[in-house]
Design a protein around this motif. Structure first.
Motif, PDB file in Angstrom:
ATOM      1  N   PRO A 259       0.739  -1.136   0.060  1.00 37.91           N
ATOM      2  CA  PRO A 259      -0.143  -0.058   0.220  1.00 37.91           C
ATOM      3  C   PRO A 259       0.867   1.162   0.051  1.00 37.91           C
ATOM      4  O   PRO A 259       0.302   2.306  -0.223  1.00 37.91           O
ATOM      5  CB  PRO A 259      -0.773  -0.250   1.121  1.00 37.91           C
ATOM      6  CG  PRO A 259       0.134  -0.863   2.263  1.00 37.91           C
ATOM      7  CD  PRO A 259       0.777  -2.049   1.388  1.00 37.91           C
ATOM      8  N   LEU A 401      -7.155   0.505  -3.041  1.00 40.72           N
ATOM      9  CA  LEU A 401      -5.857  -0.290  -3.556  1.00 40.72           C
ATOM     10  C   LEU A 401      -6.275  -1.594  -4.374  1.00 40.72           C
ATOM     11  O   LEU A 401      -6.977  -2.347  -3.758  1.00 40.72           O
ATOM     12  CB  LEU A 401      -4.801  -0.923  -2.294  1.00 40.72           C
ATOM     13  CG  LEU A 401      -3.534  -1.649  -2.443  1.00 40.72           C
ATOM     14  CD1 LEU A 401      -2.713  -0.710  -3.632  1.00 40.72           C
ATOM     15  CD2 LEU A 401      -3.158  -2.114  -1.273  1.00 40.72           C
ATOM     16  N   THR A 421      -5.024  -1.104   5.159  1.00 35.54           N
ATOM     17  CA  THR A 421      -6.309  -1.528   4.298  1.00 35.54           C
ATOM     18  C   THR A 421      -7.055  -2.744   4.903  1.00 35.54           C
ATOM     19  O   THR A 421      -6.329  -3.521   5.689  1.00 35.54           O
ATOM     20  CB  THR A 421      -5.567  -2.011   2.700  1.00 35.54           C
ATOM     21  OG1 THR A 421      -4.997  -3.328   2.875  1.00 35.54           O
ATOM     22  CG2 THR A 421      -4.996  -0.911   2.277  1.00 35.54           C
TER      23      THR A 421
END
Length: 426
Positions: A259, A401, A421
């Motif tokens: 990420p 993402l 995430t």
């Protein structure tokens, strides 16, 4: 004969003793009365002294309260400057200096003492002044009393204080160019309290934002060849009044599921926002644009900016050009909320030519979800939940993402805004 004489003398002495006894007793009673009177007198003196002390303490307390009120009034008078630079007859920050005055009447009523109010500037800087206000007076016995108050006065424009009474119709955070941080950074300021932004540079729709609230107030048609940076009020075609909120963010791609370094080439996709919880004036309108960051010299100014992914130096008229390697999809959704000013819904991604799933040939969508308040739960709209509920303001930085389907979303919920995430699709 002698015996008779002694007996007579003894009888006479006994009579004398009997006559003396009452006089001795009367003397003792008088002494006791005098002692009691003395004790009583001392008690009265003590009570009188106590009463005098209580009156003095009450008097000092009242005078100290009056002194505090006068001192605070002096400070508030200092803060109430009308402009920054000195000007004749107008209170200003630059004119704040030492001052001495006496007060013995307030509102036409006499005070029980005279107050001496002295203002001193302990430190004067370009942006800040340290002020001390000393209030002195004498009590009923002539003892000098004093009260000191210290404060800081910032060199800030007086007109900015009016922002405190503005209704909170949008985020109060100010971003670039002294406007709401919700207004897209690339929006062009029209100079009349509004900014205009074209979500897709090749599109025909442009949205007008209120610079204070960040709300969308109009939707206009524009020429497809006119980029946002060239838009003016005269370039706006037919405009419809609109009461809208913006939902925006980025979609990044990473084959390695990292990420923090997701700069792979974006895949073609669409974004849809399904609204729930009521009958809305219109469906949400979402646009996407593949974007990259470059360092380019535009109009003789070298700047770092975001441009459409297919852009070239020639297409933008840049004499210098350096691509910085950052690539992503920027999305913008315009929502016309319910009559309550709120909206609810869920945003989903649709990849063109790819499928969402768990296989290595498919793609998985994760969402950046920082736990900003440290509660251990993603339950606030700004924290990017899976579905939005009762959102009353524009939202930005709602980022995603995209990784290979056989990889897992980076675990954990980040605190303090760190990268992390959570699974979003599938």
């Amino acid at each position: 004969m002698d015996g008779t004489r002694r007996a007579s003398f003894g009888a006479a002495s006994a009579r004398c003793d009997r006559r003396r006894a009452p006089r001795d007793q009367r003397g003792n009673t008088l002494i006791e009365a005098l002692v009691s009177f003395l004790v009583f007198a001392l008690g009265l003196l003590a009570v009188a002294g106590l009463q005098q002390r209580l009156r003095l303490d009450a008097d000092i307390a009242r005078q100290r309260s009056e002194a505090a009120r006068l001192g605070v009034g002096e400070i508030e008078g200092v803060r109430a400057f009308a402009q920054l630079a000195s000007a004749p007859g107008i209170g200003s920050f630059d004119a704040i200096g030492a001052h001495l005055r006496s007060v013995d009447r307030v509102g036409g009523h006499a005070l029980n003492t005279r107050y001496r109010i002295e203002r001193r500037v302990e430190h004067a800087g370009a942006a800040l002044k340290t002020i001390r206000v000393d209030v002195g007076w004498s009590d009923r016995f002539g003892t000098t009393r004093n009260l000191a108050l210290d404060t800081l006065v910032a060199r800030s424009a007086p007109e900015l204080s009016g922002a405190l009474v503005l209704p909170r119709t949008g985020p109060t955070l100010r971003g670039a160019r002294a406007r709401s941080a919700i207004v897209p950074l690339g929006a062009r300021d029209l100079g009349d309290g509004r900014s205009v932004f074209k979500p897709g540079e090749s599109g025909v729709l442009a949205y007008v934002f209120d610079n204070v609230s960040g709300d969308i107030v109009a939707r206009c048609t524009v020429d497809t060849a006119t980029p946002t940076r060239s838009l003016t009020a005269a370039a706006l075609g037919d405009c419809d009044t609109l009461r809208g909120l913006l939902l925006s963010g980025t979609i990044r791609f990473s084959a390695g599921a990292d990420p923090a370094a997701a700069n792979d080439a974006p895949l073609p996709l669409e974004v849809t926002l399904a609204l729930t919880g009521g009958r809305y004036p219109a469906a949400a309108t979402c646009t996407t644009e593949a974007t990259k960051s470059v360092q380019a010299e535009l109009g003789g100014v070298l700047q770092t900016t975001l441009v459409p992914l297919p852009a070239t130096p020639a297409s933008l008229g840049a004499s210098r050009w350096l691509e910085l390697g950052e690539r992503f999809v920027a999305y913008h959704c315009v929502i016309e909320p319910l009559a309550s000013g709120r909206w609810s819904g869920r945003l989903t991604l649709r990849l063109a030519g790819w499928r969402i799933g768990n296989a290595n040939t498919e793609r998985r969508v994760c969402r950046y979800s920082p736990d900003l308040d440290g509660s251990g739960a993603i339950d606030r709209p700004i924290e990017h939940p899976a579905s939005y509920v009762d959102v009353a303001e524009a939202l930005s930085q709602q980022n995603y993402l995209v990784i290979p389907g056989d990889r897992s979303c980076p675990d954990g919920v980040a605190s303090n805004g760190a990268l992390a995430t959570l699974p979003h699709q599938p």
